[in-house]
Design a protein around this motif. Structure first.
Motif, short mmCIF file in Angstrom:
data_model
loop_
_atom_site.label_atom_id
_atom_site.label_comp_id
_atom_site.label_asym_id
_atom_site.label_seq_id
_atom_site.Cartn_x
_atom_site.Cartn_y
_atom_site.Cartn_z
N GLN A 36 14.36 -2.82 -2.47
CA GLN A 36 15.00 -3.05 -1.17
C GLN A 36 14.02 -2.76 -0.04
O GLN A 36 13.93 -3.50 0.94
CB GLN A 36 16.23 -2.15 -1.01
N GLY A 37 13.27 -1.67 -0.19
CA GLY A 37 12.28 -1.32 0.82
C GLY A 37 11.17 -2.34 0.92
O GLY A 37 10.72 -2.69 2.02
N LEU A 38 10.71 -2.86 -0.21
CA LEU A 38 9.66 -3.88 -0.21
C LEU A 38 10.17 -5.18 0.41
O LEU A 38 9.43 -5.87 1.12
CB LEU A 38 9.15 -4.13 -1.63
N TYR A 39 11.41 -5.50 0.15
CA TYR A 39 12.01 -6.68 0.76
C TYR A 39 12.02 -6.52 2.28
O TYR A 39 11.60 -7.41 3.02
CB TYR A 39 13.44 -6.87 0.21
N GLN A 40 12.50 -5.37 2.73
CA GLN A 40 12.54 -5.10 4.17
C GLN A 40 11.14 -5.12 4.77
O GLN A 40 10.92 -5.68 5.84
CB GLN A 40 13.19 -3.73 4.39
N TRP A 41 10.19 -4.53 4.09
CA TRP A 41 8.80 -4.49 4.57
C TRP A 41 8.23 -5.91 4.72
O TRP A 41 7.55 -6.21 5.69
CB TRP A 41 7.95 -3.66 3.62
N GLN A 42 8.52 -6.77 3.76
CA GLN A 42 8.02 -8.15 3.83
C GLN A 42 8.58 -8.89 5.03
O GLN A 42 7.88 -9.70 5.65
CB GLN A 42 8.38 -8.92 2.56
N GLY A 86 7.52 -3.17 8.57
CA GLY A 86 7.69 -1.81 9.07
C GLY A 86 6.83 -0.81 8.32
O GLY A 86 6.17 -1.13 7.33
N ASP A 87 6.83 0.40 8.81
CA ASP A 87 6.10 1.51 8.20
C ASP A 87 6.83 1.97 6.94
O ASP A 87 8.06 2.13 6.95
CB ASP A 87 6.01 2.65 9.23
N ALA A 88 6.08 2.21 5.87
CA ALA A 88 6.68 2.60 4.59
C ALA A 88 7.52 3.87 4.73
O ALA A 88 8.61 3.97 4.16
CB ALA A 88 5.59 2.80 3.54
N ARG A 89 7.03 4.83 5.48
CA ARG A 89 7.78 6.09 5.61
C ARG A 89 9.07 5.89 6.40
O ARG A 89 10.09 6.49 6.10
CB ARG A 89 6.90 7.16 6.24
N ALA A 90 9.02 5.05 7.42
CA ALA A 90 10.23 4.76 8.20
C ALA A 90 11.25 4.02 7.34
O ALA A 90 12.45 4.32 7.40
CB ALA A 90 9.88 3.94 9.44
N ILE A 91 10.78 3.10 6.52
CA ILE A 91 11.68 2.37 5.61
C ILE A 91 12.28 3.34 4.60
O ILE A 91 13.49 3.32 4.34
CB ILE A 91 10.93 1.21 4.90
N ALA A 92 11.45 4.22 4.05
CA ALA A 92 11.95 5.22 3.09
C ALA A 92 12.99 6.12 3.73
O ALA A 92 14.02 6.43 3.12
CB ALA A 92 10.78 6.04 2.54
N GLN A 93 12.75 6.53 4.97
CA GLN A 93 13.70 7.38 5.67
C GLN A 93 15.03 6.66 5.87
O GLN A 93 16.10 7.21 5.65
CB GLN A 93 13.13 7.83 7.03
N GLU A 131 5.74 3.55 -1.18
CA GLU A 131 4.53 3.76 -0.39
C GLU A 131 3.30 3.24 -1.12
O GLU A 131 2.41 2.65 -0.51
CB GLU A 131 4.40 5.24 -0.03
N GLY A 132 3.24 3.43 -2.43
CA GLY A 132 2.10 2.95 -3.20
C GLY A 132 2.00 1.44 -3.23
O GLY A 132 0.92 0.88 -3.04
N ALA A 133 3.13 0.77 -3.45
CA ALA A 133 3.12 -0.70 -3.49
C ALA A 133 2.78 -1.29 -2.14
O ALA A 133 2.03 -2.27 -2.06
CB ALA A 133 4.47 -1.23 -3.99
N ILE A 134 3.28 -0.70 -1.07
CA ILE A 134 2.96 -1.21 0.27
C ILE A 134 1.48 -0.96 0.59
O ILE A 134 0.78 -1.85 1.06
CB ILE A 134 3.89 -0.58 1.33
N LEU A 189 7.18 -8.20 -8.25
CA LEU A 189 5.82 -8.25 -8.78
C LEU A 189 4.92 -7.18 -8.15
O LEU A 189 4.09 -6.59 -8.85
CB LEU A 189 5.22 -9.64 -8.62
N LEU A 190 5.09 -6.92 -6.87
CA LEU A 190 4.32 -5.83 -6.24
C LEU A 190 4.72 -4.49 -6.83
O LEU A 190 3.85 -3.65 -7.15
CB LEU A 190 4.54 -5.83 -4.72
N LEU A 191 5.99 -4.28 -7.00
CA LEU A 191 6.50 -3.03 -7.55
C LEU A 191 5.99 -2.82 -8.98
O LEU A 191 5.41 -1.78 -9.30
CB LEU A 191 8.03 -3.05 -7.52
N ALA A 192 6.18 -3.82 -9.81
CA ALA A 192 5.74 -3.71 -11.21
C ALA A 192 4.22 -3.68 -11.31
O ALA A 192 3.66 -2.97 -12.15
CB ALA A 192 6.31 -4.87 -12.03
N GLY A 193 3.55 -4.45 -10.46
CA GLY A 193 2.09 -4.42 -10.45
C GLY A 193 1.57 -3.04 -10.12
O GLY A 193 0.62 -2.54 -10.74
N PHE A 194 2.21 -2.38 -9.15
CA PHE A 194 1.82 -1.02 -8.80
C PHE A 194 2.05 -0.09 -9.99
O PHE A 194 1.20 0.74 -10.32
CB PHE A 194 2.57 -0.52 -7.57
N GLU A 195 3.20 -0.22 -10.62
CA GLU A 195 3.48 0.64 -11.78
C GLU A 195 2.48 0.40 -12.91
O GLU A 195 1.99 1.35 -13.52
CB GLU A 195 4.90 0.43 -12.30
#
Length: 153
Positions: free
Chosen positions: A26-32, A36-43, A64-67, A96-102
């Motif tokens: 959800q955060g990666l979707y929002q970021w795309q 936005g800033d990863a920490r702000a999205i996480a918050q 944060e890692g994937a972003i 793919l970004l999430l799984a690629g990071f993992e």
């Protein structure tokens, strides 16, 4: 199909990590969409219903890692695609970004778990047959990023 192990509280053991991945997606979707800033999205996501049931540390590491690594991950993922990365849906890109990071950075998680979790996300949130596409891309990516682990299998 094997039933997931349960904890003393009766919740499934896989739930915390799976929920972490769902919220990170959800955060990666929002970021795309908003960049936005990863920490702000996480918050912001930490205030959502159900957040208390996930592994917050793992969620933040994933998001944060994937972003942070998105550009590098896109370079790693692109050779495994049959089209341009930019032509993928935001959900597919996020998965793919999430799984690629993992695959690249969370080496304690077996590659088959990473792929399975990504396929489950694609089934739940992606388009029709998107899970097959995600599976094929991640099989190729795992062979590149975790060659020794894949070959040992």
């Amino acid at each position: 199909m094997r039933k997931p192990a349960t904890t003393r509280s009766g919740t499934t053991a896989r739930s915390a990590r799976r929920r972490s991945r769902e919220f990170a997606l959800q955060g990666l979707y929002q970021w795309q969409l908003a960049q936005g800033d990863a920490r702000a999205i996480a918050q912001q996501l930490s205030e959502a219903k159900g957040f208390e049931k996930l592994d917050a540390e793992y969620f933040r590491a994933l998001l944060e890692g994937a972003i942070r690594a998105a550009t590098e991950l896109e370079v790693e993922i692109t050779p495994c695609l049959d089209r341009k990365f930019s032509e993928l849906s935001p959900v597919e890109r996020g998965i793919l970004l999430l799984a690629g990071f993992e695959l690249r950075d969370q080496l304690e998680v077996p590659y088959r778990v990473v792929i399975n979790e990504a396929v489950e996300l694609a089934k739940a949130y992606g388009g029709t047959d998107g899970h097959k596409f995600v599976n094929g891309v991640l099989d190729k990516l795992a062979a590149r990023l975790r060659a020794a682990e894949v070959e040992a299998r």
